[in-house]
Scaffold this motif. Sequence first.
Motif, short mmCIF file in Angstrom:
data_model
loop_
_atom_site.label_atom_id
_atom_site.label_comp_id
_atom_site.label_asym_id
_atom_site.label_seq_id
_atom_site.Cartn_x
_atom_site.Cartn_y
_atom_site.Cartn_z
N ARG A 73 0.96 -1.01 -0.06
CA ARG A 73 -0.11 -0.07 -0.03
C ARG A 73 0.81 1.40 0.08
O ARG A 73 1.54 1.31 0.61
N THR A 93 -2.55 4.98 1.29
CA THR A 93 -3.79 5.21 0.23
C THR A 93 -4.94 4.21 0.46
O THR A 93 -4.70 2.95 0.74
N LEU A 94 -5.91 4.44 0.06
CA LEU A 94 -7.39 3.50 0.07
C LEU A 94 -7.52 3.33 -1.37
O LEU A 94 -7.11 4.02 -2.25
N SER A 95 -8.47 2.28 -1.64
CA SER A 95 -8.95 2.01 -2.99
C SER A 95 -9.70 2.86 -3.40
O SER A 95 -10.14 2.64 -4.72
N ARG A 96 -10.54 3.62 -2.82
CA ARG A 96 -11.53 4.35 -3.26
C ARG A 96 -11.42 5.80 -2.61
O ARG A 96 -11.00 5.99 -1.57
N ASP A 168 -8.87 9.64 -1.25
CA ASP A 168 -8.56 8.14 -1.16
C ASP A 168 -7.04 8.10 -0.31
O ASP A 168 -6.28 7.06 -0.63
N ASP A 198 -11.35 -0.49 3.28
CA ASP A 198 -11.49 -0.96 1.96
C ASP A 198 -12.20 -2.58 1.86
O ASP A 198 -12.91 -2.48 1.09
N ASP A 203 -19.00 1.29 -1.93
CA ASP A 203 -18.68 1.80 -3.29
C ASP A 203 -19.79 2.83 -3.48
O ASP A 203 -19.49 3.57 -4.44
#
Length: 416
Positions: A73, A93-96, A168, A198, A203
């Motif tokens: 990450r 960092t996040l995925s979204r 993010d 995550d 979403d």
Amino acid sequence: MVIALLLVVAAIVWGIVALVRRQQYIGSIRERGWSFVNSPTFDAVARLSNPPFGVGFVRKPDDQITGMTATGRPFQVIEYKSAYWSGWVGMVTLSRRLPELWITGGETAPRYGILAHGVVAPAQLGPGWQVGAMDPAFAHEVMTSELCVQLNALAAGQPGVNLGVDGDQIVVLNPPRKELDQLGVWLEQLGAIAAAIDATPLDHWIQPEPEPRLRFYHHPDWYWIGADDNLLQYTPVKGGGYGHRTDEVIRGRDGDGPPFVAFKHHWKTSHTESYTDSNGNTQTRTVVNNHSEAILGFQLPARMPQLSVGPKGFRNGISFESEAFNDRFAVSSADTKFAYDVIHPRQMEYLMATPGAPFRIVEDWVWFTPGEHSQPAIAFCSAYLRGFLGWVPRFVWRNLGLPDTPYPSAESTPVS
């Protein structure tokens, strides 16, 4: 002289020791496979807009450490300075891209300038935690049991957690950056927090990708220009003197309000003065004076007759039917009928209920006298003008050549 010499030698020795230690520290960073940048550009923080980023005009990223956690990450640890805060920040960092979220633990105070609703912290976090979000529903969904476990683990090694979600990125203040072993463990803990977020089905909360530019907190359509001396050709800056220049130029708009330009104008003047030197002789010298002023203007979709609105001073201005308004405001215009059309009873009620900075309409621009060049001053004048324009009657806009009002009133139907 001996003491002064010793102080100079001590300063040189201290400087050499500090330089050697810094080089050893940088070498240790690179031995871990991480990268170190001495003077990062604004690109390092351009994607971030929540405090301490996105607030004010003076912003300076400094020493930067980047790399990957054990799970791959991306992370960043960076020194950051602004007019409101300075210190070190760590992030993973996040995925979204997600809405802003604020979590503080221990005796940590919320960050300067935060706009958020307080949310009851989950019982699993224990006492002393605070949670804030613009949408409490998001906070309730993201604060899972697993996230609470990881937050408590982070707090066990770092009393006083100050964590936020900025797009993010998970952003945490005051990383233990001096001890690299401790920093490595800390970054893995942030990675575990990111993994917990995550893993949560969020979403439907994904936020759009912003333009890669220096951004402003809760003002997505503001952007930084820096310097633009062409503005001196058409804005109402003070003349005279020399060395005219601009800096801290900001452009943007708020919602459906008119676009603005805001900047600081600097110039110099000089004069010659006489003085008596140590020998009693009269001498002359040139004294240079530095000046600055805040300029803030909003561009209208149509040209209007000249109109100025400000507090009652030595001039009386146009007289209106409200004595209370006349006692507080001075209004002047090149077109008295236009002034009466725009400053109607409901407009007077708005101006008296929402006092703001003086302004004047010159053709298709509204120029304010904000008194200072700051993010809060621009935001306040923007909202104040938007309310004023919302009360301009429809027939006025039609007389100016527009099909209808471009700024419907948020409070009620504008005067027809």
